[in-house]
Design an enzyme around this catalytic site. Structure first.
Site, PDB file in Angstrom:
ATOM      1  N   ILE A  54       0.899  -1.172   0.000  1.00  0.00           N
ATOM      2  CA  ILE A  54       0.000   0.000   0.000  1.00  0.00           C
ATOM      3  C   ILE A  54       0.932   1.215   0.000  1.00  0.00           C
ATOM      4  O   ILE A  54       1.762   1.353   0.901  1.00  0.00           O
ATOM      5  CB  ILE A  54      -0.874   0.047   1.262  1.00  0.00           C
ATOM      6  CG1 ILE A  54      -1.729  -1.206   1.377  1.00  0.00           C
ATOM      7  CG2 ILE A  54      -1.749   1.307   1.262  1.00  0.00           C
ATOM      8  CD1 ILE A  54      -2.447  -1.339   2.716  1.00  0.00           C
ATOM      9  N   HIS A  55       0.787   2.049  -0.969  1.00  0.00           N
ATOM     10  CA  HIS A  55       1.703   3.162  -1.125  1.00  0.00           C
ATOM     11  C   HIS A  55       0.956   4.488  -0.964  1.00  0.00           C
ATOM     12  O   HIS A  55      -0.181   4.592  -1.436  1.00  0.00           O
ATOM     13  CB  HIS A  55       2.327   3.096  -2.532  1.00  0.00           C
ATOM     14  CG  HIS A  55       3.360   4.142  -2.768  1.00  0.00           C
ATOM     15  ND1 HIS A  55       4.578   4.134  -2.125  1.00  0.00           N
ATOM     16  CD2 HIS A  55       3.347   5.245  -3.575  1.00  0.00           C
ATOM     17  CE1 HIS A  55       5.280   5.193  -2.539  1.00  0.00           C
ATOM     18  NE2 HIS A  55       4.555   5.882  -3.413  1.00  0.00           N
ATOM     19  N   PRO A  56       1.477   5.482  -0.337  1.00  0.00           N
ATOM     20  CA  PRO A  56       2.737   5.517   0.381  1.00  0.00           C
ATOM     21  C   PRO A  56       2.501   5.300   1.880  1.00  0.00           C
ATOM     22  O   PRO A  56       1.771   6.061   2.513  1.00  0.00           O
ATOM     23  CB  PRO A  56       3.242   6.936   0.124  1.00  0.00           C
ATOM     24  CG  PRO A  56       2.016   7.750  -0.205  1.00  0.00           C
ATOM     25  CD  PRO A  56       0.873   6.817  -0.515  1.00  0.00           C
TER      26      PRO A  56
END
Ligand code: FAD
Ligand code: NDP
Length: 521
Positions: free
Chosen positions: A495-497
């Site tokens: 899962i970014h950021p």
């Protein structure tokens, strides 16, 4: 005497002594008054005791909880709920949050907030708010006991025989007869009495959260969970804070992360006096405390503080319970109840006397551990369950300004247990995105994943130093409990950021000698 008469007398005696009457009240042979009868008496209304009592009552049993708080060495008292609610996790986490908010206010300037140069913190306002919440929890516990029909006695319990508990309270004493007893009396801070003046002048974690006036310049003695957490929030709230470390930081934790954490705290303003122990605490006419301490070379030093907070460990509250007199074995060193008898993790040497929580020897002193053990025990006792408490792979977090969360074993333990050649250690230094704009130093933000070297590389330990480590580690703890291996970890899409993404992206082994600094997206 005629035979029918003899038979009648024998029947009467049998029913009196062999079969416990099903009545709620029976006659007491200790005080000659009515004696209440229960299925379960729980001594200690903290995390473990309350959980066990409520569960047993839900299963239809007649249960009483005794809770009594002996005032601290400085006279602090509190309500129902035990250590976690009153002088542990809850006020600690709220004060940690207060300190983090202070940091956030500072950093908010870089994000455009027009904050006045001098932002003041009020210890009194914080304490009133925190204590208000704690009191609401005390009340909530009482209401819950009432609604689940658990009797509650604000009384000090002790055992007079294997089935009788004496309860001493404001109105006198009473005796409770019971089938089963759960000892859940927890622990209290242990003071180093060899330090002169410690009893009179030092406070402990039993006092810090209830102090009416701010602690001022503070010396914290100890270098584990409680010492570092308290020093962390005191520093964050703006107090001149020093930690006196006898040997190492966070014994039994991964020492690389423990030292990185101390470095972070030092950079944030906590001072450390290493390899030193206090010798005496003397009160000056100003009211301040003069501390004499000795370093590892034997040289003595003196320094004046406003408050000395002792955090040198905790001891079990078994001294006045009378357990040994009725056959319950205690560990000679810890004075905790030795469990595991008859294949039951919480059963003492007396078949129907159990211990849960901090008072059980050799188990982690954590609230969720006490709660889970208490609930599982109630189901084994009254619901036909055979499920034992699993004390392995329990996640924990130290709520210091940079949180340290972990699950599983440290690198040191992995090497000791499996051998250096049989483990793979992946690691990464990373920069939380939130640290970039305020240009905050991230040198100590670090992740370590310890795996078996052989395929499929089962994960043995996961350690994280960074913001919100507690929140992050909880989810990974589920996966690790389910047998997570390295290939599954890194096949997970990030899962970014986030900071947590750095865990699923980890790929540099220590063995490779490559630079473990994460390069971002
Ligand atoms: P306790 O909660 O201590 O309850 C025992 C109760 O029994 C107490 O109310 C005691 O007064 C009472 N009692 C004692 N003797 C008698 C007697 N003879 N008769 C009647 N009553 C008696 N754990 C975490 O998981 N997360 C954290 O963040 C965390 N932070 C902590 C911070 C601090 C400062 C401290 C000190 C502890 C922290 N802990 C934390 C640990 C956690 O508080 C304990 O593990 C947990 O409270 C243990 O629960 P327990 O039921 O065994 O005992
Ligand atoms: P610990 O027993 O973990 O640590 C005691 C510390 O005091 C060590 O650093 C020890 O040093 C030092 N020490 C002991 N005796 C002396 C002495 N005479 N002079 C100087 N230093 C001394 O205790 P804590 O009180 O920190 O924590 C108790 C338990 O409470 C923890 O194990 C934890 O389970 C629970 N807890 C959990 C928290 C959480 O989940 N976040 C937070 C707080 C507590 P040395 O290493 O040299 O022996």
């Amino acid at each position: 005497m005629a035979a029918p008469m003899r038979r009648w007398i024998v029947r009467k005696l049998m029913s009196r002594f062999l079969k416990r009457p099903k009545l709620d009240q029976i006659h007491c042979c200790y005080c000659n008054t009515a004696k209440k009868r229960y299925d379960l008496v729980v001594i200690g209304g903290g995390s473990g005791g309350l959980a066990c009592a409520k569960e047993a009552a839900e299963l239809g049993k007649k249960v009483v909880v005794l809770d009594y708080v002996a005032p601290s060495t400085q006279g602090t008292k509190w309500g129902l709920g035990g250590t976690c609610v009153n002088v542990g996790c809850i006020p600690k986490k709220l004060m940690h949050q207060a300190a983090l908010l202070g940091q956030a206010i500072e950093q908010s300037r870089a994000f455009g907030w027009n904050v006045p140069p001098e932002v003041q913190h009020s210890w009194e306002t914080m304490c009133t708010a925190v204590q208000g919440h704690v009191k609401s929890l005390n009340w909530g516990h009482r209401v819950q006991l009432q609604s689940k029909k658990v009797d509650y006695l604000n009384a000090q319990g002790s055992l007079v025989d294997q089935h009788t508990v004496k309860a001493v309270h404001g109105k006198g004493e009473e005796y409770l007869e019971t089938d089963n007893i759960v000892v859940a009396v927890g622990g209290r801070p242990r003071l180093p009495f060899e330090v002169s003046g410690v009893l009179q002048h030092a406070i402990t974690s039993d006092d810090i959260f209830w102090m009416k006036k701010s602690p001022g310049k503070t010396l914290v003695v100890g270098a584990s969970y409680i010492a570092l957490e308290c020093a962390g929030f005191l520093t964050g709230l703006g107090f001149d804070t020093t930690v006196m470390v006898r040997s190492i930081f966070l014994r039994n934790f991964d020492q690389q992360l423990a030292n990185l954490l101390a470095d972070y705290m030092e950079n944030e303003g906590t001072r450390f006096i290493k390899q030193s122990i206090p010798i005496s605490i003397d009160k000056l006419s100003s009211g301040q405390l003069n501390v004499t301490y000795r370093d590892s070379t034997g040289t003595t030093h003196e320094e004046v503080f406003d408050t000395v907070l002792i955090a040198t460990g905790r001891k079990a509250e078994t001294g006045k319970l009378g357990l040994e007199n009725i056959g319950v074995s205690l560990d000679a060193e810890s004075s905790k109840v030795i469990g595991g008898h008859g294949g039951d993790t919480e059963r003492s040497t007396v078949q129907h006397i159990y211990a849960v929580g901090d008072v059980l020897h050799g188990r982690p002193e954590l609230t969720p551990v006490a709660i889970k053990a208490g609930k599982l025990l109630a189901h084994r006792l009254y619901n036909g369950s055979t499920m034992q408490m699993n004390y392995e792979q329990i996640a924990t977090t130290i709520f210091t300004p940079l949180e340290y969360g972990c699950v599983g074993i440290s690198e040191e333990t992995a090497v000791e247990k499996h051998g250096e050649d049989n483990i793979e250690v992946y690691h990464a230094f990373y920069r939380p995105l939130e640290f970039t704009v305020p240009n905050k130093d991230s040198s100590q933000c670090y992740i370590k994943v310890i795996c078996e070297r052989e395929h499929p590389s089962k994960i043995l330990g996961l350690h994280l130093l960074g913001p919100n480590a507690g929140e992050i580690i909880q989810g990974f703890a589920v996966a690790i409990k389910a047998g997570l291996d390295y290939s599954t970890l890194v096949s997970t899409v990030a899962i970014h950021p986030t900071c947590a993404e750095e865990i699923v992206k980890i790929h540099i082994t220590k063995r490779s000698g490559l630079d473990p600094t994460s390069t971002g997206c």
